[in-house]
Design a protein around this motif. Structure first.
Motif: not given
Length: 425
Positions: A399, A402, A404, A407
């Protein structure tokens, strides 16, 4: 097995319904309950638990669910672990502030949040509250305002010409959400909570204090993004994607083995709590299911634990932040996570077992290790492995952004994770 489209639709619903760890555990419990799982009460005896499907909630924020087929030590358990919490802004006990005709709420930063994306976003409030009724009973419920009620405005560029350069954020003075104007708002945060409680639960009659564990969250719902809608963008992908995959694997597996999922709270702040991975929750349940120490230890040596927590995909704008031989790409499958200093629990044997599962599920698999000059995060994997002595592998979907407030992950990776966890069960 669910199709990719059906799985993605259900995942979006789960994300939308889970603004806090409390709501994530509650939503997961509802999914299990709807499929015949029976909730167990830790205050009652479980002597000789019959074959069946069960789950346990602790602190309203951690959940353990399992299928129980045999108490024979040789059976062991297939276990999957994830965490329900995410970095967020937690409202302080006495939060109301009045500044320049504005009502604000003071917050603490929960976990290692990426703070800059929280500015200029519509925020809502959710969490758990507890109160005393007129007859003295203590009650609690989950609360969710379900609409934008706050915002943290940025300082205009005209007043801070260096704003687009590296800028330090002060947690005490800069991260203070605005919730209204003084003349329009209540001067009593307790009254604000009473009004919201009456709106959500009219039968409640709080006679005195109201205590709260409330969190601001992004009011924008999760969405599918990209020319072919190949990306899922949402708050709390870390780690609700793994929680949902674990729940769905448990719900849809056709098995006569002992399968268990544990969704721990407090991973983002170190896991040291009664419901965190460093606490006794999993151990307590295993001791109740297998009270004989030797039988339990025998079963654990026949068991395997998959710790599922998001991994860092290589960012197309910052590829140099990754080790050049270990570049997890979006859309290329779940990631095995390695660390020489045991921040991840993966070893050669557990990695080989997971690679074999991916091959059986026809799912691609990738590797991640941090650059040697950068520290990595950790997961519930090493804590669980150390706590109960179980063979463990750390994995997760790749991902971006991360920690935030929003995402990004690839939809197909979310589905791949579900497929391999289902194959495991």
């Amino acid at each position: 097995m669910l199709s990719q489209n059906d799985y993605t639709t259900l995942l979006l619903d789960f994300l939308r319904s889970s603004p806090t760890a409390f709501h994530a555990a509650s939503t997961a419990a509802a999914l299990l309950r709807d499929k015949g799982f029976v909730q167990l009460d830790e205050q009652e005896s479980w002597n000789r638990l019959p074959v069946g499907k069960y789950f346990v909630l602790r602190n309203d924020s951690s959940l353990l669910g399992f299928t129980w087929h045999s108490g024979q030590p040789s059976s062991g358990f297939k276990m999957i672990g994830a965490h329900t919490d995410s970095p967020v802004l937690k409202v302080k006990p006495n939060p109301l502030r009045k500044e320049q005709n504005c009502l604000q709420l003071g917050v603490e930063i929960y976990g290692g949040a990426l703070l800059r994306p929280w500015f200029d976003r519509e925020l809502s409030l959710a969490g758990r509250i507890a109160w005393q009724e007129a007859d003295g009973r203590l009650c609690s419920t989950l609360l969710d305002f379900q609409r934008p009620v706050g915002i943290i405005p940025s300082l205009a560029i005209h007043l801070h010409r260096e704003a687009n350069k590296q800028q330090e954020i002060n947690n005490q003075t800069d991260m203070v959400p605005l919730i209204g104007l003084i003349e329009n708002g209540s001067n009593d945060f307790q009254q604000i909570l009473r009004e919201q409680l009456r709106h959500q639960q009219p039968e409640a009659q709080p006679a005195g204090f109201i205590d709260h564990e409330l969190f601001f969250y992004d009011a924008m719902p999760p969405s599918l993004t990209g020319l072919s809608k190949e990306f899922i963008v949402s708050a709390r992908l870390d780690n609700l994607v793994s929680c949902f995959a674990a729940v769905q694997a448990l719900l849809t597996a056709d098995t006569d083995e002992n399968c268990l999922i544990i969704l721990n709270d407090h991973e983002e702040v170190g896991s040291t709590s009664a419901v965190g991975a460093q606490g006794p929750f999993l151990r307590d349940i295993l001791e109740r299911l297998l009270p004989d120490t030797e039988n339990r230890q025998t079963a654990l040596r026949s068991s395997f634990f998959i710790s599922a927590d998001n991994a860092h995909a290589v960012h197309p704008n910052y590829a140099a932040k990754h080790d050049p031989q270990h570049l997890p790409h979006l859309g290329k499958g779940p990631v095995l996570k390695f660390n020489a200093n045991q921040r991840y629990a993966t070893n050669a044997a557990s990695a080989a077992r997971f690679r074999q599962l991916c091959a059986q599920a026809e799912v691609p698999v990738q590797d991640f290790v941090s650059r040697s000059d950068l520290a990595c995060g950790s997961t519930i994997g090493p804590l669980t492995a150390a706590g109960i002595g179980i063979d463990t592998v750390d994995i997760g979907i790749p991902s971006l952004a991360m920690h935030s407030i929003r995402e990004t992950a690839a939809c197909i990776d979310c589905w791949h994770l579900y497929r391999v966890l289902l194959c495991f069960f």
